[in-house]
Design a protein around this motif. Structure first.
Motif, short mmCIF file in Angstrom:
data_model
loop_
_atom_site.label_atom_id
_atom_site.label_comp_id
_atom_site.label_asym_id
_atom_site.label_seq_id
_atom_site.Cartn_x
_atom_site.Cartn_y
_atom_site.Cartn_z
N PHE A 140 0.89 -1.16 0.00
CA PHE A 140 0.00 0.00 0.00
C PHE A 140 0.92 1.21 0.00
O PHE A 140 1.58 1.50 0.98
N ARG A 141 0.98 1.90 -1.16
CA ARG A 141 1.87 3.07 -1.28
C ARG A 141 1.17 4.28 -0.62
O ARG A 141 0.50 5.06 -1.30
N THR A 142 1.37 4.44 0.67
CA THR A 142 0.58 5.43 1.42
C THR A 142 0.88 6.87 1.03
O THR A 142 0.09 7.76 1.31
N ILE A 192 1.19 -2.29 4.81
CA ILE A 192 1.17 -0.83 4.68
C ILE A 192 2.60 -0.32 4.72
O ILE A 192 3.32 -0.51 5.69
N ARG A 193 3.00 0.31 3.63
CA ARG A 193 4.35 0.87 3.59
C ARG A 193 4.30 2.30 4.10
O ARG A 193 3.44 3.08 3.67
N THR A 194 5.21 2.63 4.99
CA THR A 194 5.24 4.00 5.50
C THR A 194 5.70 4.92 4.37
O THR A 194 6.22 4.46 3.34
N ILE A 217 11.03 -7.28 -1.64
CA ILE A 217 12.08 -6.76 -2.51
C ILE A 217 11.48 -5.75 -3.48
O ILE A 217 10.55 -6.09 -4.23
N GLY A 218 11.97 -4.53 -3.43
CA GLY A 218 11.48 -3.48 -4.34
C GLY A 218 12.41 -3.39 -5.53
O GLY A 218 13.37 -2.63 -5.53
N THR A 219 12.10 -4.17 -6.55
CA THR A 219 13.04 -4.23 -7.68
C THR A 219 13.09 -2.95 -8.50
O THR A 219 14.08 -2.69 -9.17
N ASN A 220 12.00 -2.16 -8.46
CA ASN A 220 12.04 -0.90 -9.23
C ASN A 220 13.26 -0.09 -8.80
O ASN A 220 14.00 0.44 -9.62
N ASP A 221 13.43 0.00 -7.49
CA ASP A 221 14.56 0.76 -6.98
C ASP A 221 15.83 -0.07 -6.91
O ASP A 221 16.92 0.42 -7.20
N ASP A 246 19.04 5.43 -13.62
CA ASP A 246 17.91 6.24 -13.17
C ASP A 246 16.61 5.63 -13.71
O ASP A 246 16.45 5.49 -14.93
N ARG A 247 15.68 5.29 -12.81
CA ARG A 247 14.49 4.57 -13.26
C ARG A 247 13.53 5.42 -14.07
O ARG A 247 12.60 4.90 -14.68
N ILE A 248 13.70 6.75 -14.06
CA ILE A 248 12.77 7.57 -14.85
C ILE A 248 13.44 8.28 -16.03
O ILE A 248 12.87 9.16 -16.63
C1 PEP Z 1 10.08 -0.69 -5.79
O1 PEP Z 1 10.97 0.14 -5.61
O2 PEP Z 1 10.22 -1.74 -6.42
C2 PEP Z 1 8.72 -0.44 -5.24
C3 PEP Z 1 7.79 -1.36 -5.33
O3 PEP Z 1 8.45 0.76 -4.69
P1 PEP Z 1 8.20 2.11 -5.52
O4 PEP Z 1 7.98 1.74 -6.95
O5 PEP Z 1 7.01 2.74 -4.89
O6 PEP Z 1 9.48 2.86 -5.29
#
Ligand code: PEP
Ligand code: MG
Length: 588
Positions: free
Chosen positions: A304-306, A340-342, A461-465, A474-476
């Motif tokens: 949950f991306r609060t 719930i993610r802070t 594991i937050g693979t996006n980051d 850079d992810r964006i």
């Molecule tokens: C991630 O980093 O993989 C993740 C799920 O969090 P967010 O995309 O919100 O940074």
């Protein structure tokens, strides 16, 4: 091209929303409103101001109603599009400028609003920043609604559509799409547009086929033309022949029976043919999404991306407001878990209420997520108290983002303990055994996962980051997007390290980055031992169907093989070959 000329013609565009539809064209090319600059009669200025304020209120009510409908129909995510519209209607600079212009020029308020809004649109449209350029569209969309209200024409746009039609338009705004009643629109075709425009996202949500980027199809078609839309391949066939209709009829039949097959298993547990169980959860961004994600078979909320409760809000939500939001999700999902993610503010997510003048050179490496919370302990503690209080009513787990090592985790837990103490003092109940975990998305956390595992109840594991920090991509930044390679051996090894460290301490590991929804890559992650996947809800049925129809042993074998390979592209090719052999006939 009238339908009296019968030859079949095929046009190619960009496939934006899957599905096939056949029907008659409704050309939606709204004329620009003509707004004459007639003078205001003497002494009538105040009445004009009053009328203007009243119409602003009315327009606001309409947008709020639309937003509510869209939230119920499509989810809070899509409804958030209208937050930007509401901000325009509350923009005092635009309102005051309109009134001043009316007083100075002596022309009517509708005319002045039109002029001022147009200046804003032009200014935003020329800014060299994609996000701000998008704001021009928001202003255009909402000021059109306001102008129609000012001239007393409330039934505009697609609200007039009464029978089932294929809508053909130059472009479609989110307001237009929201006005669409699903039953009346067979498909959408636009001259402009990309796959990621808001309108297209909404078309996808209401499951209407769409093809965009058709350049000038509006000039070639007329109302009533016979047309077939193929949203899978991005094709539009005008005057389709019997043979074409038959071919597409068969394709539709096949797709429908596949969908039926997939949806028939949605309520079942996710167990592979040889008995391995995996939890399939959904990522959410708002409090009103439980029912929708359940429809897709979510077995809980994995993330949950609060921070989205904070973005676009005029000020930070209070403890009470947050408590209500967390409680709602927890109660609606119970007994299934809700992680719930802070707050993960910073990076590319800044709320209006945290407007910053000091920009960071590298915001993704800056004061983001847990770092920001550890510097703003009152903000953090308010959220922690709200989560603790909500934990009474459901199966809540708490998770910290961007943990880089044990010290940070200890400090966060120290503040959590203070929050518990404050609730104790006030004799407010909370679940004392609420599990507390960490996102593993920074390489330093992954490398020290053995230490963190002793201090956590679970990992995600937050693979996006993790990929952006591990590969320094850079992810964006679209210029280096091709270097963002989830199949890099470093990524796979790192996931393996995390899973092994967690399992040695008997804690579970989830994966909640976007790649957890990629059917080509999922077998590798599961072969590496990941216990849970959390993804966009609409992707769950296909993943569930796939997992219920393959063997864990095969996924394990694939993983052993790719761990021996050194080239990301070769690893991807191996995964793709596995997909073709074991999966594509199931879900593609
Ligand atoms: C991630 O980093 O993989 C993740 C799920 O969090 P967010 O995309 O919100 O940074
Ligand atoms: Mg992240």
């Amino acid at each position: 091209m009238g339908s009296d000329i019968q030859p079949e013609q095929v046009f190619k565009g960009i496939a934006a929303s899957p599905g096939v539809a056949h029907g008659k064209v409704y050309l939606f090319v709204p004329k620009e409103l003509e707004i004459p600059g007639t003078p205001v009669e003497k002494g009538g200025e105040e009445r004009e101001v009053e009328r203007f304020e009243k119409k602003l209120m009315e327009t606001r009510q309409q947008v709020l109603k639309l937003q509510k409908e869209v939230a119920e129909r499509l989810g809070e995510d899509e409804a958030r599009i209208f937050d930007a519209h509401l901000l325009v209607l509350e923009d005092r600079a635009l309102i005051e400028e309109t009134i001043r212009e009316m007083r100075e020029s002596g022309r009517n308020i509708t005319y002045c609003f039109h002029q001022v809004a147009q200046r804003y649109i032009d200014a935003f449209a020329h800014i060299d920043d994609e996000y701000l350029r998008e704001r021009a569209n928001d202003i255009r969309d909402v000021s059109k609604r306001m102008l129609h209200n000012l001239v007393g024409d409330t039934q505009y746009g697609l609200a007039r559509l009464v029978s089932e039609r294929v809508i053909v338009a130059r472009d479609i705004s989110p307001s237009d799409t929201a006005n669409i009643e699903k039953g009346r629109v067979l498909a959408l075709i636009t001259d402009a547009g990309s796959k990621t425009s808001h309108a297209v996202i909404m078309a996808r949500s209401i499951q209407v086929p769409a093809v965009v980027g058709m350049r000038n199809i509006t000039k070639l078609l007329s109302n009533g033309d016979d047309i077939l839309v193929d949203g899978y391949d991005g094709q539009v066939v005008v005057n389709p022949s019997e043979k074409t209709l038959f071919r597409y009829g068969k394709l539709q039949e096949e797709k429908r029976s596949l969908e039926k097959k997939i949806l028939s298993q949605i309520r079942r547990t996710t167990k592979t043919r040889d008995g391995a169980t995996i939890s399939l959860m959904a990522n959410i961004e708002g409090a009103g999404e439980a029912e929708r994600i359940r429809r897709y078979g979510a077995e809980g909320v994995g993330l949950f991306r609060t921070e989205y409760l904070f973005l676009n809000a005029p000020e930070f939500p209070s403890e009470e407001e947050q408590y209500e939001a967390y409680k709602k999700v927890a109660e609606e999902m119970a007994p299934d878990p809700v992680i719930i993610r802070t707050l993960d503010l910073g990076g590319d997510k800044f709320p209006n209420s945290l407007y910053r003048t000091d920009t960071e050179a590298n915001p993704f490496l800056g004061l983001r997520a847990i770092r920001l919370c550890l510097e703003n302990t009152e903000l953090f503690k308010t959220q922690l108290r709200a989560i603790l209080r909500a934990s009474v009513g459901g199966n809540i787990k708490l998770m910290y983002p961007m943990i880089s090592g044990a010290g940070e985790l200890d400090r966060a837990n120290g503040i959590l303990q203070e929050a518990r103490g404050e609730l104790d003092q006030k004799k407010i109940a909370y679940d004392n055994s609420m599990p507390v975990g960490a996102m593993i998305e920074i390489p330093s956390a992954a490398v020290t996962a053995d230490i963190l595992a002793r201090k956590c109840d679970f990992f995600s594991i937050g693979t996006n980051d993790l990929i952006q920090y591990l590969l320094a991509i850079d992810r964006i930044n679209e210029r280096i997007a091709h270097l963002y390679e989830p199949t890099h051996p470093a990524v796979l090894r790192m996931i393996q390290t995390i899973v092994q460290a967690a399992h040695r301490e008997n804690i579970r590991v989830g994966l909640c980055g976007e790649i957890a929804g990629d059917p080509v890559l999922v077998p590798i992650f599961l072969g590496l031992g990941v216990d849970e996947l959390s993804i966009v809800a609409s992707g769950l049925p296909a993943i569930k169907y796939m997992l219920r129809n393959i063997d864990f042993a095969d996924m394990k074998e694939l993983t052993d093989e790719v761990l021996k390979q050194e080239d990301p592209k070769a690893i991807f090719a191996t995964a793709e070959a596995f997909y073709k052999k074991h999966v594509s006939h199931l879900i593609a």
